[in-house]
Design an enzyme around this catalytic site. Structure first.
Site, mmCIF file in Angstrom:
data_model
loop_
_atom_site.group_PDB
_atom_site.id
_atom_site.type_symbol
_atom_site.label_atom_id
_atom_site.label_comp_id
_atom_site.label_asym_id
_atom_site.label_seq_id
_atom_site.Cartn_x
_atom_site.Cartn_y
_atom_site.Cartn_z
ATOM 1 N N TRP A 162 0.849 -1.197 0.000
ATOM 2 C CA TRP A 162 0.000 0.000 0.000
ATOM 3 C C TRP A 162 0.881 1.241 0.000
ATOM 4 O O TRP A 162 1.908 1.296 0.685
ATOM 5 C CB TRP A 162 -0.929 0.022 1.216
ATOM 6 C CG TRP A 162 -2.308 -0.457 0.912
ATOM 7 C CD1 TRP A 162 -3.425 0.312 0.722
ATOM 8 C CD2 TRP A 162 -2.746 -1.816 0.769
ATOM 9 N NE1 TRP A 162 -4.507 -0.476 0.446
ATOM 10 C CE2 TRP A 162 -4.127 -1.797 0.472
ATOM 11 C CE3 TRP A 162 -2.100 -3.047 0.847
ATOM 12 C CZ2 TRP A 162 -4.880 -2.953 0.278
ATOM 13 C CZ3 TRP A 162 -2.827 -4.200 0.642
ATOM 14 C CH2 TRP A 162 -4.205 -4.145 0.360
ATOM 15 N N ASP A 172 -10.994 5.740 4.372
ATOM 16 C CA ASP A 172 -11.999 5.185 3.484
ATOM 17 C C ASP A 172 -13.444 5.565 3.792
ATOM 18 O O ASP A 172 -14.165 6.045 2.928
ATOM 19 C CB ASP A 172 -11.894 3.657 3.480
ATOM 20 C CG ASP A 172 -10.521 3.171 3.062
ATOM 21 O OD1 ASP A 172 -9.604 3.997 2.908
ATOM 22 O OD2 ASP A 172 -10.347 1.959 2.897
ATOM 23 N N TYR A 190 -13.455 1.861 12.043
ATOM 24 C CA TYR A 190 -12.516 2.355 11.039
ATOM 25 C C TYR A 190 -12.326 3.866 11.158
ATOM 26 O O TYR A 190 -11.822 4.336 12.175
ATOM 27 C CB TYR A 190 -13.007 1.906 9.660
ATOM 28 C CG TYR A 190 -11.912 1.542 8.685
ATOM 29 C CD1 TYR A 190 -10.750 0.899 9.094
ATOM 30 C CD2 TYR A 190 -12.055 1.827 7.330
ATOM 31 C CE1 TYR A 190 -9.753 0.565 8.181
ATOM 32 C CE2 TYR A 190 -11.064 1.492 6.406
ATOM 33 C CZ TYR A 190 -9.913 0.868 6.840
ATOM 34 O OH TYR A 190 -8.931 0.535 5.940
ATOM 35 N N GLU A 205 -3.811 -1.655 14.301
ATOM 36 C CA GLU A 205 -4.007 -0.716 13.199
ATOM 37 C C GLU A 205 -4.540 0.618 13.714
ATOM 38 O O GLU A 205 -4.084 1.684 13.297
ATOM 39 C CB GLU A 205 -4.991 -1.329 12.190
ATOM 40 C CG GLU A 205 -5.214 -0.513 10.944
ATOM 41 C CD GLU A 205 -6.156 -1.208 9.964
ATOM 42 O OE1 GLU A 205 -6.348 -0.665 8.855
ATOM 43 O OE2 GLU A 205 -6.695 -2.290 10.289
#
Length: 420
Positions: free
Chosen positions: A33, A159, A339, A383
């Site tokens: 990425w 995102d 997220y 993460e």
């Protein structure tokens, strides 16, 4: 414990190393990425400077002829990831996705070069023209309306953040056909985007395929086009760093200086006076998102803060305990573990803190570093984290979290010890 965390971080980078490029983590993200690699290089530079430059080389080796550096490079076939190279169908070799990602590479390259200027001079000279070409692509293809624009939420790197909701509303995901997501098989689905969002993500990819990934046509006619404060600020900062690097190498940097001036002059177009903050804007109809998102707070890395934004920063930061949340905790859309709709991200904290230090706000840098270190010390190299209680979220043994520990968060070790 101090050495244990440092060694754990180094082991994560080594374990995710695929020989010239680094996986973000096993399983969930099995490819290279774009901005993950830039942060990986920064982390590698703390113990293997040559390997850090290799990361930049591998990333930029897949640059398109147009100058775009894609957001995913599919070095090897891995059926565990969707959407894979067959879905993107970009015709590149090696296969890549058809969109880009936040251009942090110049900023990270400067940080790596500053760690060992003599060792990095020739390596920097090799990649500098490629970085310039990528910045030129951003200016000519994505900044045509003033601020940096994105054609897909994935291009932002953030995102499913609330910034993109108003743009997503105009995307029809009802005809994408059946597919099997892989991300929810690796992590708790409650921490990932909803299926309705994912349908629309795939619809945008399918549009790109339908026009042969003609980037100008996608900007003109695609289903999604939004001004992104986050990329605007990251690109502004990257321009400044690229100018410094160009001067070191003896290049004429007037073209980059022109881009930087033009982009800074466009900042009023993403200032939402009603919100009192920078805000994402739907370029199809001019509407602001109307939410305080993580992109707005990246203003500090580009020296674009102001007293009004400062008030928002402190308000949302004081509402949580572990770093800066990725959405306003007082807003209805806030979701502490989903997220980009609330969690705290160590790498984003590090970027914002870079701005704090250069503003002379070492108090804010120290606070953010301490809170980030505490989250990692409590629950590992995740993460991202629940900003209220530091619950580990998303993927584990994450490359950029390990890199941030080695380069920044791990400096505040006494506070980290007390939290473990």
């Amino acid at each position: 414990m101090t050495m244990d965390l440092h060694e754990q971080a180094r082991q994560i980078l080594r374990g995710n190393d695929r020989g010239g490029y680094t996986l973000p983590t096993h399983g969930l993200y099995p490819y290279q990425w774009n901005w993950d690699s830039a942060f990986a290089a920064w982390g590698f530079a703390t113990f293997d400077i040559a390997r850090a430059w290799d990361e930049f080389d591998t990333l930029l080796a897949s640059q398109w002829d147009t100058g775009m550096v894609p957001h995913i490079i599919f070095h090897e076939v891995d059926p565990s990831y969707f959407p894979g190279p067959d879905v993107w169908s970009t015709g590149q070799s090696p296969a890549t996705s058809g969109i880009s990602q936040p251009p942090v590479a110049a900023t990270m390259a400067r940080l790596v070069w500053e760690m060992d200027k003599a060792a990095g001079h020739d390596r920097l000279a090799e990649i500098y023209p490629k970085l310039v070409a990528w910045h030129r692509w951003w200016h000519e293809v994505r900044c045509v309306h003033g601020p940096a624009a994105i054609i897909h939420p994935w291009e932002s790197g953030r995102d499913n953040c609330p910034d993109w909701d108003i743009g997503m509303d105009g995307v029809d995901g009802s005809r994408v056909g059946p597919y099997t997501r892989r991300d929810t098989g690796h992590v708790d689905p409650s921490m990932r985007p909803h299926k309705e969002q994912y349908d629309r993500y795939i619809a945008m990819v399918q549009f790109g395929v339908s026009v042969g990934w003609d980037q100008r046509q996608i900007v003109a006619d695609g289903p999604f086009l939004m001004a992104d404060p986050g990329i605007t600020f990251i690109l502004l900062r990257a321009h400044a760093d690229l100018i410094v690097l160009g001067e070191v190498l003896g290049h004429d940097t007037s073209e980059i200086e022109g881009w930087a001036a033009q982009l800074r002059s466009a900042l009023p177009e993403i200032w939402n006076a009603d919100l009192g903050a920078y805000d994402a804007r739907n370029l199809r109809n001019g509407r602001f998102a109307g939410v305080l998102g993580s992109g707005a707070l990246l203003a500090y890395v580009a020296d674009a803060g102001n007293p009004t934004l400062d008030e928002h920063l402190i308000r949302v930061w004081d509402a949580v305990s572990y770093g800066i949340p990725s959405a306003d905790p007082q807003a209805d859309i806030f979701d502490a573990r989903r997220y980009w709709r609330g969690p705290s991200w160590p790498f984003l904290n590090a970027l914002i803190a870079l701005g704090f230090r250069e503003m002379g706000r070492h108090d804010l840098d120290a606070r953010l570093r301490r809170e980030t270190a505490q989250a990692i010390a409590k629950n590992g190299f995740a993460e991202y984290f629940d900003p209220h209680d530091a619950t580990a979220c998303g993927g584990a043994n994450f490359t950029w979290t390990a890199a941030i520990w080695l380069t920044w968060a791990g400096q505040d070790l006494e506070h980290a010890k007390g939290a473990a």
